[in-house]
Write an enzyme that holds these catalytic residues in place. Structure first.
Site, PDB file in Angstrom:
ATOM      1  N   GLU A 157       8.642 -42.974 -43.736  1.00 39.15           N
ATOM      2  CA  GLU A 157       9.905 -42.596 -43.155  1.00 39.15           C
ATOM      3  C   GLU A 157       9.862 -41.421 -42.482  1.00 39.15           C
ATOM      4  O   GLU A 157       9.177 -40.548 -42.943  1.00 39.15           O
ATOM      5  CB  GLU A 157      10.880 -42.762 -44.586  1.00 39.15           C
ATOM      6  CG  GLU A 157      12.324 -42.209 -44.266  1.00 39.15           C
ATOM      7  CD  GLU A 157      13.141 -42.110 -45.637  1.00 39.15           C
ATOM      8  OE1 GLU A 157      12.456 -42.264 -46.657  1.00 39.15           O
ATOM      9  OE2 GLU A 157      14.277 -42.167 -45.617  1.00 39.15           O
ATOM     10  N   LYS A 183      18.600 -47.612 -42.275  1.00 43.96           N
ATOM     11  CA  LYS A 183      18.796 -47.461 -43.622  1.00 43.96           C
ATOM     12  C   LYS A 183      20.126 -47.623 -44.261  1.00 43.96           C
ATOM     13  O   LYS A 183      20.896 -47.121 -44.033  1.00 43.96           O
ATOM     14  CB  LYS A 183      18.207 -46.242 -44.258  1.00 43.96           C
ATOM     15  CG  LYS A 183      17.874 -45.813 -45.674  1.00 43.96           C
ATOM     16  CD  LYS A 183      17.339 -44.525 -45.826  1.00 43.96           C
ATOM     17  CE  LYS A 183      16.800 -44.311 -47.395  1.00 43.96           C
ATOM     18  NZ  LYS A 183      16.334 -43.010 -47.567  1.00 43.96           N
ATOM     19  N   CYS A 239      12.718 -46.632 -47.811  1.00 44.79           N
ATOM     20  CA  CYS A 239      12.618 -45.794 -49.095  1.00 44.79           C
ATOM     21  C   CYS A 239      13.648 -46.151 -50.237  1.00 44.79           C
ATOM     22  O   CYS A 239      13.367 -47.167 -51.046  1.00 44.79           O
ATOM     23  CB  CYS A 239      12.974 -44.208 -48.958  1.00 44.79           C
ATOM     24  SG  CYS A 239      11.974 -43.163 -50.262  1.00 44.79           S
ATOM     25  N   VAL A 246      10.583 -39.436 -53.762  1.00 43.87           N
ATOM     26  CA  VAL A 246      10.793 -38.126 -54.364  1.00 43.87           C
ATOM     27  C   VAL A 246      10.670 -38.471 -56.071  1.00 43.87           C
ATOM     28  O   VAL A 246      10.705 -37.744 -56.919  1.00 43.87           O
ATOM     29  CB  VAL A 246      11.683 -37.158 -54.188  1.00 43.87           C
ATOM     30  CG1 VAL A 246      11.427 -36.730 -52.804  1.00 43.87           C
ATOM     31  CG2 VAL A 246      12.954 -37.775 -54.081  1.00 43.87           C
ATOM     32  N   MET A 247      11.119 -39.757 -56.280  1.00 43.25           N
ATOM     33  CA  MET A 247      11.447 -40.263 -57.793  1.00 43.25           C
ATOM     34  C   MET A 247      10.007 -40.991 -58.214  1.00 43.25           C
ATOM     35  O   MET A 247       9.378 -41.601 -57.300  1.00 43.25           O
ATOM     36  CB  MET A 247      12.561 -41.153 -57.855  1.00 43.25           C
ATOM     37  CG  MET A 247      13.939 -40.389 -57.742  1.00 43.25           C
ATOM     38  SD  MET A 247      15.319 -41.431 -57.608  1.00 43.25           S
ATOM     39  CE  MET A 247      15.464 -42.330 -58.997  1.00 43.25           C
TER      40      MET A 247
END
Ligand code: ACM
Length: 263
Positions: free
Chosen positions: A38, A108, A141, A168-169
């Site tokens: 991304e 997105k 994402c 990020v998770m």
């Protein structure tokens, strides 16, 4: 069919350097399909709408030309995230390119965190693109946490889910195993690495890009902290057979008639 991803470490706002990193990682790569992360050209941690507007591009501009070049060099279809402009509206999008042609653009649908301040949410349903005889669906994402995105693509006949990411998770890689099993699709999650600190925000991107098979096998897994090129050979026709035994078909067995479940 050979499918691949690159896991990159973009520098915020440094498009030319980020293009060069991609060229270095792919300098000897020949593949049928290549997925990039991304927002691979710009970085992720925007701090204002002015920044997304400044770095955004209309289809056919710099990033499109780069992806066309990359498609020619690798010989494959390329899917990559970019900041898309349409008039004054800015989307977090991904483009699918084959040779010199833009096959399509996905915007997105599910924006994460402050993306809601800098981008407009996607305004079109996810779509499957038939390219060189294979059906490819795109999600970006955070779409991973909404299972209906993958399901919608599977119902449209997607064999491969291209999944440019800036994760990020820590849960996506495991979740994609489930998404692939419940839909009998292949997926390619192309993530980035590194820390990006801008203003009051800091994100640590988790790497561990992944190719997952229709049976939930992990065919390629990247490290969490290094740039990487991941490759797997697949038979995309496996994704067309949704039968798990003579009595059960993953899509036909859904209990959507008679308002038992939401379609
Ligand atoms: C994300 O959707 N980039 C976390």
């Amino acid at each position: 069919m050979q499918i691949a991803y690159i896991q990159t470490f973009p520098l915020f706002g440094e498009k030319e350097m980020n293009f060069r990193e991609v060229l270095n990682l792919t300098c000897t790569l020949k593949t049928d399909l290549l997925i990039l992360p991304e927002l691979f050209a710009t970085g992720y941690t925007f701090a204002s709408k002015e920044e997304t507007t400044e770095m955004g591009e209309f289809p056919g501009e710099e990033t499109t030309h780069f992806l066309q070049l990359l498609s020619g060099k690798t010989g494959g279809i390329v899917v990559a995230g970019f900041v898309e402009k349409e008039g004054d509206t800015i989307y977090n999008s991904a483009m699918i390119v084959a040779d010199s042609e833009i096959i399509g653009i996905y915007r997105k649908l599910h924006l994460f965190n402050k993306e809601k301040l800098w981008f407009s949410p996607g305004n079109k349903p996810p779509k499957v693109y038939r390219v060189r005889g294979v059906n490819i669906g795109i999600m970006i994402c955070f779409d991973w946490i909404f299972p209906e995105v993958t399901r919608s693509l599977a119902l449209q006949g997607a064999q491969i889910i291209a999944h440019p990411s800036n994760l990020v998770m820590p849960h996506c890689q495991a979740a994609m195993v489930t998404r692939c099993i419940e839909n009998r699709v292949f997926s390619i999650t192309a993530n980035r690495i590194g820390t990006e600190k801008r203003g009051e925000d800091e994100f640590i991107f988790t790497g561990m890009s992944q190719i997952t098979s229709t049976r939930g096998e992990i065919l390629s897994s990247a490290p969490g902290d290094k740039t990487y090129v991941g490759i797997a050979r697949i038979d995309p026709f496996q994704a067309l057979n949704k039968k798990i035994n003579p009595y059960n078909d993953l899509l036909a067995d859904r209990r959507i008639q008679g308002n038992l479940l939401i379609d």
